[in-house]
Design an enzyme around this catalytic site. Structure first.
Site, PDB file in Angstrom:
ATOM      1  CG  ASP A   1      -1.871  -1.107   1.308  1.00  0.00           C
ATOM      2  OD1 ASP A   1      -2.276  -1.575   0.235  1.00  0.00           O
ATOM      3  OD2 ASP A   1      -2.227  -1.527   2.429  1.00  0.00           O
TER       4      ASP A   1
ATOM      5  CE1 TYR B   1       5.004  -6.183   3.399  1.00  0.00           C
ATOM      6  CE2 TYR B   1       4.703  -8.560   3.401  1.00  0.00           C
ATOM      7  CZ  TYR B   1       4.562  -7.333   2.779  1.00  0.00           C
ATOM      8  OH  TYR B   1       3.983  -7.269   1.536  1.00  0.00           O
TER       9      TYR B   1
END
Length: 265
Positions: free
Chosen positions: A54, A117
């Site tokens: 995003d 991540y």
């Protein structure tokens, strides 16, 4: 066919193409495809990105594949020359770090073995100006210094393994087509460096939409005593995105895609 790795700061743009009416806010994919077109391939340019981050989410190592046919029977670019050429045409956005020739059936998204991540949290920062300049918009700064890290680690251990993570995904157009069952291989919480930082690491073959930010927000809420371990277990086992508490999702700015791994072969 080539596989490339690249990095970017998500506060400037997201990973994928933006709609035509928003071209003043190009995504990384737009910049890379523009650079590829300047190399004048015979074939149409189409980049397939492995991980669709995003806007606001950063990447130390995202990846993508594309096909490239040169004119006049010229030999394929070497991997080193391709990196140099792309970065030359990217100008100020020199983000390509590596390139590899891969088989014609290789797919950057579906051949990935895992994605890692890291979410970075700064503690005790009441004002953004107290952060080093390079850390602004690169972490989630919490005003309070105290987190129950042991409770957070116990909560993270509950998320490791194979689960239906429906409660930890946000609603989007891909929702009916994505299997919510994921295997989370790693969910660790380690101290960072310099000012008081904590780094939350998550590794899985793939993730659902906003899953990492939702897991992070839930773990921080556990650390702050706003969500109990029993409540977290209930959220996970409900398999319902509506069961996830409001105003708990971690902001995008602290999240980094750090690795996309493939088989060496």
């Amino acid at each position: 066919r080539y596989l490339i790795f690249f990095q970017y700061i998500g506060t400037k743009y997201g990973a994928v193409k933006v709609p035509p009416h928003q071209l003043e806010k190009k995504g990384v994919q737009d910049h890379l495809e523009d650079a590829l077109r300047r190399l004048r391939p015979l074939n149409p340019v189409s980049l397939s990105i492995s991980s669709r981050t995003d806007r606001g989410v950063h990447a130390l190592s995202n990846s993508a594949h594309f096909d490239f046919q040169r004119k006049n029977d010229k030999p394929p670019f070497t991997e080193e020359i391709l990196v140099e050429a792309l970065n030359f045409h990217l100008k100020a956005e020199q983000i390509v770090t590596r390139a590899y020739r891969v088989p014609d059936d290789f797919h950057a998204r579906f051949r990935a073995l895992s994605r890692t991540y890291v979410y970075r949290i700064a503690l005790g920062v009441s004002q953004p100006a107290q952060l080093p300049l390079g850390e602004r918009d690169m972490c989630w700064n919490l005003r309070h210094r105290e987190l129950d890290v042991e409770a957070m680690r116990e909560a993270a251990a509950m998320l490791v393994g194979t689960h239906d993570f429906s409660s930890f995904r946000a609603v989007n157009s891909d929702m009916p087509f994505r299997n919510p069952v994921k295997t989370l291989d790693v969910a660790s919480i380690q101290p960072g460096r310099e000012i008081p930082f904590w780094e939350l690491t998550f590794q899985s073959k793939s993730f659902l939409y906003k899953q990492v930010r939702r897991m992070t927000g839930a773990l921080v809420a556990v650390g702050q005593g706003r969500i109990s371990l029993t409540k977290l277990k209930d959220i996970l086992e409900s398999r319902d995105s509506l069961a996830y508490p409001h105003n708990v999702v971690a902001p995008a700015r602290g999240l980094f895609l750090t690795r996309v791994d493939y088989r060496e072969s």
